[in-house]
Design a protein around this motif. Sequence first.
Motif, PDB file in Angstrom:
ATOM      1  N   PRO A  27       0.801  -1.222   0.000  1.00  0.00           N
ATOM      2  CA  PRO A  27       0.000   0.000   0.000  1.00  0.00           C
ATOM      3  C   PRO A  27       0.830   1.268   0.000  1.00  0.00           C
ATOM      4  CG  PRO A  27      -0.948  -1.617   1.477  1.00  0.00           C
ATOM      5  CD  PRO A  27       0.374  -2.174   1.022  1.00  0.00           C
ATOM      6  N   SER A  28       1.913   1.294   0.760  1.00  0.00           N
ATOM      7  CA  SER A  28       2.716   2.514   0.820  1.00  0.00           C
ATOM      8  C   SER A  28       3.362   2.809  -0.523  1.00  0.00           C
ATOM      9  CB  SER A  28       3.799   2.388   1.902  1.00  0.00           C
ATOM     10  OG  SER A  28       4.647   1.281   1.631  1.00  0.00           O
ATOM     11  N   GLN A  29       3.846   1.737  -1.216  1.00  0.00           N
ATOM     12  CA  GLN A  29       4.417   1.947  -2.539  1.00  0.00           C
ATOM     13  C   GLN A  29       3.361   2.426  -3.519  1.00  0.00           C
ATOM     14  OE1 GLN A  29       5.931  -2.017  -3.008  1.00  0.00           O
ATOM     15  NE2 GLN A  29       8.032  -1.417  -2.547  1.00  0.00           N
ATOM     16  N   ALA A  30       2.178   1.800  -3.443  1.00  0.00           N
ATOM     17  CA  ALA A  30       1.103   2.167  -4.358  1.00  0.00           C
ATOM     18  C   ALA A  30       0.700   3.619  -4.164  1.00  0.00           C
ATOM     19  CB  ALA A  30      -0.096   1.246  -4.137  1.00  0.00           C
ATOM     20  N   ALA A  31       0.558   4.031  -2.905  1.00  0.00           N
ATOM     21  CA  ALA A  31       0.115   5.387  -2.631  1.00  0.00           C
ATOM     22  C   ALA A  31       1.104   6.404  -3.190  1.00  0.00           C
ATOM     23  CB  ALA A  31      -0.059   5.584  -1.130  1.00  0.00           C
ATOM     24  N   ALA A  32       2.391   6.078  -3.094  1.00  0.00           N
ATOM     25  CA  ALA A  32       3.407   7.010  -3.562  1.00  0.00           C
ATOM     26  C   ALA A  32       3.388   7.131  -5.084  1.00  0.00           C
ATOM     27  CB  ALA A  32       4.791   6.548  -3.094  1.00  0.00           C
ATOM     28  N   LYS A  33       2.903   6.090  -5.771  1.00  0.00           N
ATOM     29  CA  LYS A  33       2.946   6.074  -7.224  1.00  0.00           C
ATOM     30  C   LYS A  33       1.655   6.531  -7.894  1.00  0.00           C
ATOM     31  CE  LYS A  33       6.057   2.045  -7.504  1.00  0.00           C
ATOM     32  NZ  LYS A  33       6.144   0.656  -8.017  1.00  0.00           N
ATOM     33  N   ILE A  34       0.567   6.638  -7.173  1.00  0.00           N
ATOM     34  CA  ILE A  34      -0.721   6.894  -7.811  1.00  0.00           C
ATOM     35  C   ILE A  34      -0.716   8.277  -8.469  1.00  0.00           C
ATOM     36  CG2 ILE A  34      -3.207   7.139  -7.496  1.00  0.00           C
ATOM     37  CD1 ILE A  34      -2.950   5.296  -5.062  1.00  0.00           C
ATOM     38  N   GLN A  35      -1.020   8.285  -9.761  1.00  0.00           N
ATOM     39  CA  GLN A  35      -1.101   9.530 -10.514  1.00  0.00           C
ATOM     40  C   GLN A  35      -2.547   9.792 -10.916  1.00  0.00           C
ATOM     41  OE1 GLN A  35       1.789   9.724 -13.809  1.00  0.00           O
ATOM     42  NE2 GLN A  35       2.689   7.830 -13.014  1.00  0.00           N
ATOM     43  N   HIS A  36      -2.924  11.057 -10.927  1.00  0.00           N
ATOM     44  CA  HIS A  36      -4.215  11.454 -11.484  1.00  0.00           C
ATOM     45  C   HIS A  36      -3.957  11.847 -12.926  1.00  0.00           C
ATOM     46  CE1 HIS A  36      -7.878  14.400 -11.447  1.00  0.00           C
ATOM     47  NE2 HIS A  36      -8.084  13.334 -12.201  1.00  0.00           N
ATOM     48  N   LEU A  37      -4.170  10.917 -13.826  1.00  0.00           N
ATOM     49  CA  LEU A  37      -3.852  11.130 -15.231  1.00  0.00           C
ATOM     50  C   LEU A  37      -5.057  11.719 -15.964  1.00  0.00           C
ATOM     51  CD1 LEU A  37      -1.905   8.766 -17.538  1.00  0.00           C
ATOM     52  CD2 LEU A  37      -4.166   9.522 -18.274  1.00  0.00           C
ATOM     53  N   ILE A  38      -4.807  12.709 -16.784  1.00  0.00           N
ATOM     54  CA  ILE A  38      -5.841  13.267 -17.664  1.00  0.00           C
ATOM     55  C   ILE A  38      -5.320  13.172 -19.091  1.00  0.00           C
ATOM     56  CG2 ILE A  38      -7.254  15.270 -18.231  1.00  0.00           C
ATOM     57  CD1 ILE A  38      -6.892  16.257 -15.398  1.00  0.00           C
ATOM     58  N   PRO A  40      -5.161  13.597 -23.290  1.00  0.00           N
ATOM     59  CA  PRO A  40      -5.338  14.788 -24.128  1.00  0.00           C
ATOM     60  C   PRO A  40      -6.802  15.097 -24.426  1.00  0.00           C
ATOM     61  CG  PRO A  40      -3.525  13.464 -24.949  1.00  0.00           C
ATOM     62  CD  PRO A  40      -4.172  12.663 -23.860  1.00  0.00           C
ATOM     63  N   GLY A  41      -7.638  14.050 -24.473  1.00  0.00           N
ATOM     64  CA  GLY A  41      -9.056  14.256 -24.747  1.00  0.00           C
ATOM     65  C   GLY A  41      -9.898  14.460 -23.502  1.00  0.00           C
ATOM     66  N   GLY A  42      -9.255  14.531 -22.339  1.00  0.00           N
ATOM     67  CA  GLY A  42      -9.976  14.814 -21.107  1.00  0.00           C
ATOM     68  C   GLY A  42     -10.473  13.598 -20.348  1.00  0.00           C
ATOM     69  N   ILE A  43     -10.046  12.385 -20.723  1.00  0.00           N
ATOM     70  CA  ILE A  43     -10.426  11.182 -19.987  1.00  0.00           C
ATOM     71  C   ILE A  43      -9.536  11.076 -18.749  1.00  0.00           C
ATOM     72  CG2 ILE A  43     -10.689   8.675 -20.055  1.00  0.00           C
ATOM     73  CD1 ILE A  43     -12.548  10.081 -21.980  1.00  0.00           C
ATOM     74  N   GLU A  44     -10.149  10.922 -17.577  1.00  0.00           N
ATOM     75  CA  GLU A  44      -9.398  10.874 -16.323  1.00  0.00           C
ATOM     76  C   GLU A  44      -9.241   9.448 -15.828  1.00  0.00           C
ATOM     77  OE1 GLU A  44     -10.411  13.759 -13.315  1.00  0.00           O
ATOM     78  OE2 GLU A  44     -11.592  14.913 -14.747  1.00  0.00           O
ATOM     79  N   ALA A  45      -8.107   9.195 -15.169  1.00  0.00           N
ATOM     80  CA  ALA A  45      -7.857   7.871 -14.592  1.00  0.00           C
ATOM     81  C   ALA A  45      -6.906   8.003 -13.421  1.00  0.00           C
ATOM     82  CB  ALA A  45      -7.272   6.928 -15.640  1.00  0.00           C
ATOM     83  N   TRP A  46      -7.034   7.104 -12.462  1.00  0.00           N
ATOM     84  CA  TRP A  46      -6.001   6.906 -11.452  1.00  0.00           C
ATOM     85  C   TRP A  46      -5.062   5.845 -12.002  1.00  0.00           C
ATOM     86  CZ3 TRP A  46      -8.370   6.823  -5.833  1.00  0.00           C
ATOM     87  CH2 TRP A  46      -8.955   8.074  -5.576  1.00  0.00           C
ATOM     88  N   PHE A  47      -3.767   6.138 -11.922  1.00  0.00           N
ATOM     89  CA  PHE A  47      -2.788   5.325 -12.655  1.00  0.00           C
ATOM     90  C   PHE A  47      -1.565   5.054 -11.795  1.00  0.00           C
ATOM     91  CE2 PHE A  47       0.919   5.806 -15.758  1.00  0.00           C
ATOM     92  CZ  PHE A  47       0.961   4.452 -16.074  1.00  0.00           C
ATOM     93  N   VAL A  48      -1.145   3.792 -11.778  1.00  0.00           N
ATOM     94  CA  VAL A  48       0.108   3.395 -11.138  1.00  0.00           C
ATOM     95  C   VAL A  48       0.977   2.752 -12.207  1.00  0.00           C
ATOM     96  CG1 VAL A  48       1.226   1.934  -9.425  1.00  0.00           C
ATOM     97  CG2 VAL A  48      -0.942   3.056  -8.878  1.00  0.00           C
ATOM     98  N   GLN A  49       2.086   3.400 -12.547  1.00  0.00           N
ATOM     99  CA  GLN A  49       3.010   2.835 -13.522  1.00  0.00           C
ATOM    100  C   GLN A  49       3.940   1.865 -12.821  1.00  0.00           C
ATOM    101  OE1 GLN A  49       5.256   5.745 -15.729  1.00  0.00           O
ATOM    102  NE2 GLN A  49       6.151   4.215 -17.113  1.00  0.00           N
ATOM    103  N   ASP A  50       3.953   0.610 -13.288  1.00  0.00           N
ATOM    104  CA  ASP A  50       4.743  -0.426 -12.641  1.00  0.00           C
ATOM    105  C   ASP A  50       5.291  -1.370 -13.705  1.00  0.00           C
ATOM    106  OD1 ASP A  50       5.884  -2.271 -10.959  1.00  0.00           O
ATOM    107  OD2 ASP A  50       3.992  -3.290 -10.509  1.00  0.00           O
TER     108      ASP A  50
END
Length: 457
Positions: A27-38, A40-50
């Motif tokens: 969980p601590s690693q995940a929390a540090a990596k979570i990005q709020h990605l938007i 170019p067309g405005g679609i939003e996602a929570w994203f963890v690059q791994d």
Amino acid sequence: MKNHPSFPRHIAVVVTLFAAVLLPITPSQAAAKIQHLISPGGIEAWFVQDATVPLVAMEYAFAGGASQDPADKPGVGNLVADLLDEGSGDLDSKTYHERLERRAIELSFSVSRDNFRGSLRMLRDNKEEAFELLRTALTSPHFAKEDIERIRSQVMSDLRRETTSPSSLAGRKFLELAFGNHAYGRQAAGSLDSVPTITVDDLKDYTHRVIAKNTLKIAVVGDVDPGTLGELLDLTFGGLPARASLVPVPDVVVAKPPQRAFVPLDVPQTVITFGSPGIMRHDPDFMAAFVVDQVLGGSGLSSRLYREVREKRGLAYSVYGALAWMEHSALFIGNTGTRADRAGETVNAIEQEVRRIAAEGPTEDELDQAKSYLKGSQMLQLDTSAKLAQALLQYQLDRMPIDYIEKRNAMIDAVTLDDAKKAAQRLWGAGLLTVIVGRAPQAAAQPAAATAPTKPD
């Protein structure tokens, strides 16, 4: 994979061929990596690059779910979920599934009470094809007559099988008792009466009303860079309608306990489903309720119901209780199974423990043990990319902050004994709604005669 949802359910569990090779993410690693990605067309996602393994897992949901089924046709959303991958674009059902299998792509859809959900898993190198197959399923499903009738037949077979399943009958009756004529009281999979009446126009209407960008929530975990993911999200979801056209669903309070219902069924083991009004996810008492629920009927071997029903009396192999929350209501629901001649004794034992914790609350030691378990088990709940994506989607649906994983354990620690006692009284002070399915109603209505403990069937 076809998904026929059960109730309650908040994080859909999809078994994939990748599960065995996904490496742990704390969980601590995940929390540090979570990005709020938007995108170019405005679609939003929570994203963890791994990039630990060359895989990508995506979970997503649209608001609506089974609550958007017509009142006289429950099961429409469930049938849509079963049909979206049965041919789309220029691919018929057979060719579509061959493409999925050839590239080891796992794609599935399901409905919950409030959401239409999807899951996508793929190898990194197959991501473009996987997202394209998903795009066509969402934007140009075939709903071919032969596919509809084949899937309808499968659903009807499942529904007929449920008419002789004690657990299914108990769940259906409990929902009717708890929610009456509200949408939550209807079965997401539909009924033997409703499913045959669903037409292709019903399926198309549901798809057009529900699958839209403005209610879309997405979580992605895996080996893909933000720029590439943004492009894939735009290609996949960008062509969807801008806004959903949802029928308003009213809030509903679970029926007031105590109430009891009996469903006769000639089976060796009696099933008992019990519950009460719950506490909504954003209620100030929710976390205290979450902790005290662990004390009464939660996971592990230390809950009061487990000790009293199984260990002390030998009435059942398992017994549990859990909080369930939706957009418009919340409840506590539990379940156990016992011998028909010991059903009354089992119901009495459960009700006794519920009354006791409502009146007295937990002990300090029980509270500490529950907190420790809940904090430790979080590590196991987020130990793969797939599980993390499911959790991140659920946190969005619950309107939690993006750093909720980091804050969760501190929120659990902050629950005091007085908080837990207050929550216990709110949850169980009025008693239980109880549904008993099995033989001989008198076995459930009266305590069984005193006998020596026996090993449960």
